[in-house]
Design a protein around this motif. Structure first.
Motif, PDB file in Angstrom:
ATOM      1  N   HIS A   2       0.839  -1.507   0.217  1.00  0.00           N
ATOM      2  CA  HIS A   2      -0.064   0.002  -0.727  1.00  0.00           C
ATOM      3  C   HIS A   2       0.908   0.975   0.078  1.00  0.00           C
ATOM      4  O   HIS A   2       1.428   1.505   1.398  1.00  0.00           O
ATOM      5  CB  HIS A   2      -0.948  -0.211   1.016  1.00  0.00           C
ATOM      6  N   MET A   3       0.890   2.020  -0.763  1.00  0.00           N
ATOM      7  CA  MET A   3       1.363   3.149  -1.060  1.00  0.00           C
ATOM      8  C   MET A   3       0.636   4.063  -2.088  1.00  0.00           C
ATOM      9  O   MET A   3       0.249   4.129  -2.985  1.00  0.00           O
ATOM     10  CB  MET A   3       2.866   2.733  -1.881  1.00  0.00           C
ATOM     11  N   PRO A   4       1.277   4.991  -1.729  1.00  0.00           N
ATOM     12  CA  PRO A   4       0.613   6.724  -3.128  1.00  0.00           C
ATOM     13  C   PRO A   4       1.336   6.189  -4.059  1.00  0.00           C
ATOM     14  O   PRO A   4       2.106   5.935  -4.863  1.00  0.00           O
ATOM     15  CB  PRO A   4       0.656   7.750  -2.540  1.00  0.00           C
ATOM     16  N   ARG A   5      -0.042   7.101  -4.807  1.00  0.00           N
ATOM     17  CA  ARG A   5       0.468   7.015  -6.434  1.00  0.00           C
ATOM     18  C   ARG A   5       0.561   5.773  -7.712  1.00  0.00           C
ATOM     19  O   ARG A   5       0.293   5.724  -8.195  1.00  0.00           O
ATOM     20  CB  ARG A   5       2.240   7.959  -6.737  1.00  0.00           C
ATOM     21  N   LYS A   6       1.672   4.984  -7.013  1.00  0.00           N
ATOM     22  CA  LYS A   6       1.228   3.503  -8.152  1.00  0.00           C
ATOM     23  C   LYS A   6       2.105   2.305  -6.800  1.00  0.00           C
ATOM     24  O   LYS A   6       3.331   2.418  -6.056  1.00  0.00           O
ATOM     25  CB  LYS A   6       2.638   3.289  -8.518  1.00  0.00           C
ATOM     26  N   ASP A   7       0.735   1.566  -6.426  1.00  0.00           N
ATOM     27  CA  ASP A   7       1.279   0.908  -5.235  1.00  0.00           C
ATOM     28  C   ASP A   7       2.165   0.012  -5.744  1.00  0.00           C
ATOM     29  O   ASP A   7       2.531  -0.120  -6.701  1.00  0.00           O
ATOM     30  CB  ASP A   7      -0.380   0.246  -4.376  1.00  0.00           C
ATOM     31  N   GLY A   8       2.606  -1.406  -4.719  1.00  0.00           N
ATOM     32  CA  GLY A   8       3.277  -2.190  -4.777  1.00  0.00           C
ATOM     33  C   GLY A   8       2.669  -3.436  -5.770  1.00  0.00           C
ATOM     34  O   GLY A   8       3.024  -3.642  -6.756  1.00  0.00           O
ATOM     35  N   LEU A   9       1.946  -3.482  -5.870  1.00  0.00           N
ATOM     36  CA  LEU A   9       0.917  -4.469  -6.894  1.00  0.00           C
ATOM     37  C   LEU A   9       1.462  -3.715  -8.059  1.00  0.00           C
ATOM     38  O   LEU A   9       1.455  -4.716  -9.540  1.00  0.00           O
ATOM     39  CB  LEU A   9       0.048  -5.095  -6.914  1.00  0.00           C
ATOM     40  N   GLU A  10       0.654  -2.544  -8.519  1.00  0.00           N
ATOM     41  CA  GLU A  10       0.531  -2.447 -10.355  1.00  0.00           C
ATOM     42  C   GLU A  10       2.616  -2.243 -10.205  1.00  0.00           C
ATOM     43  O   GLU A  10       2.383  -2.210 -11.791  1.00  0.00           O
ATOM     44  CB  GLU A  10       0.360  -0.609 -10.087  1.00  0.00           C
ATOM     45  N   ALA A  11       3.319  -1.431 -10.117  1.00  0.00           N
ATOM     46  CA  ALA A  11       4.722  -1.746  -9.665  1.00  0.00           C
ATOM     47  C   ALA A  11       4.965  -3.100 -10.296  1.00  0.00           C
ATOM     48  O   ALA A  11       5.400  -3.194 -11.409  1.00  0.00           O
ATOM     49  CB  ALA A  11       5.206  -1.105  -8.781  1.00  0.00           C
ATOM     50  N   LEU A  12       4.922  -3.927  -9.324  1.00  0.00           N
ATOM     51  CA  LEU A  12       5.589  -5.193 -10.173  1.00  0.00           C
ATOM     52  C   LEU A  12       4.884  -5.949 -11.596  1.00  0.00           C
ATOM     53  O   LEU A  12       5.152  -6.975 -12.537  1.00  0.00           O
ATOM     54  CB  LEU A  12       5.030  -6.318  -8.605  1.00  0.00           C
ATOM     55  N   LYS A  13       3.551  -5.253 -11.265  1.00  0.00           N
ATOM     56  CA  LYS A  13       2.724  -6.418 -12.756  1.00  0.00           C
ATOM     57  C   LYS A  13       3.565  -5.349 -13.816  1.00  0.00           C
ATOM     58  O   LYS A  13       3.717  -5.996 -14.205  1.00  0.00           O
ATOM     59  CB  LYS A  13       0.941  -5.570 -12.736  1.00  0.00           C
ATOM     60  N   GLU A  14       3.432  -4.161 -13.743  1.00  0.00           N
ATOM     61  CA  GLU A  14       4.511  -2.867 -14.622  1.00  0.00           C
ATOM     62  C   GLU A  14       6.043  -4.076 -15.227  1.00  0.00           C
ATOM     63  O   GLU A  14       6.489  -3.687 -16.047  1.00  0.00           O
ATOM     64  CB  GLU A  14       4.750  -1.732 -14.237  1.00  0.00           C
ATOM     65  N   LEU A  15       6.629  -4.015 -13.677  1.00  0.00           N
ATOM     66  CA  LEU A  15       8.083  -4.687 -13.608  1.00  0.00           C
ATOM     67  C   LEU A  15       7.337  -5.965 -14.343  1.00  0.00           C
ATOM     68  O   LEU A  15       8.959  -6.306 -15.318  1.00  0.00           O
ATOM     69  CB  LEU A  15       8.336  -5.097 -11.978  1.00  0.00           C
ATOM     70  N   HIS A  16       7.077  -6.918 -14.184  1.00  0.00           N
ATOM     71  CA  HIS A  16       7.209  -8.034 -15.051  1.00  0.00           C
ATOM     72  C   HIS A  16       6.406  -7.839 -15.964  1.00  0.00           C
ATOM     73  O   HIS A  16       7.429  -8.402 -17.510  1.00  0.00           O
ATOM     74  CB  HIS A  16       5.905  -9.281 -14.108  1.00  0.00           C
ATOM     75  N   ALA A  17       5.900  -7.390 -16.743  1.00  0.00           N
ATOM     76  CA  ALA A  17       5.577  -6.969 -18.037  1.00  0.00           C
ATOM     77  C   ALA A  17       6.815  -7.122 -18.846  1.00  0.00           C
ATOM     78  O   ALA A  17       7.067  -6.836 -20.022  1.00  0.00           O
ATOM     79  CB  ALA A  17       4.447  -6.043 -18.666  1.00  0.00           C
ATOM     80  N   THR A  18       7.082  -6.139 -18.336  1.00  0.00           N
ATOM     81  CA  THR A  18       8.799  -6.187 -19.469  1.00  0.00           C
ATOM     82  C   THR A  18      10.227  -6.406 -18.984  1.00  0.00           C
ATOM     83  O   THR A  18      11.133  -5.928 -20.045  1.00  0.00           O
ATOM     84  CB  THR A  18       9.511  -3.467 -18.991  1.00  0.00           C
ATOM     85  N   MET A  19      10.281  -7.143 -17.543  1.00  0.00           N
ATOM     86  CA  MET A  19      11.558  -7.902 -17.883  1.00  0.00           C
ATOM     87  C   MET A  19      10.692  -9.014 -16.335  1.00  0.00           C
ATOM     88  O   MET A  19      10.948  -9.254 -15.992  1.00  0.00           O
ATOM     89  CB  MET A  19      11.956  -7.623 -15.870  1.00  0.00           C
ATOM     90  N   PRO A  20      10.403 -10.089 -17.579  1.00  0.00           N
ATOM     91  CA  PRO A  20       9.211 -11.481 -17.443  1.00  0.00           C
ATOM     92  C   PRO A  20      10.380 -11.839 -16.990  1.00  0.00           C
ATOM     93  O   PRO A  20      11.359 -11.838 -16.697  1.00  0.00           O
ATOM     94  CB  PRO A  20       8.707 -11.569 -18.758  1.00  0.00           C
TER      95      PRO A  20
END
Length: 92
Positions: A74-92
């Protein structure tokens, strides 16, 4: 004839080559982040940078290429889950 299972030990926080593992710590709560950084450093990890939200974490991951990313959920602007999903899409 007996064989010995002599196990080599390495310091905590180091990879198989004896090099400290690069870590990024991401948490919007400064006291939590500070505690994690102090704990990790005390056992030999190389905390390369701290991030306060998921957007910063993504930027720093691309910049520093850590071996380990510790991120709050739980974080503002972009939470951990959103960031990990984005990271996984660019670095599978």
């Amino acid at each position: 004839m007996s064989t010995s299972n002599k196990e080599t030990t390495r310091p905590l926080g180091h990879n198989n080559n004896g090099i400290p593992i690069k870590v990024i710590v991401c948490d919007d709560e400064f006291p939590h982040r500070r505690l994690m950084v102090q704990l990790l450093k005390s056992v030999g990890f190389n905390v390369v940078i701290e991030a306060a939200n998921g957007e910063e974490a993504l930027y720093y991951v691309n910049l520093h290429k850590p071996e380990l990313l510790l991120m709050d959920y739980h974080m503002p602007r972009k939470d951990g889950l959103e960031a990990l999903k984005e990271l996984h899409a660019t670095m599978p």
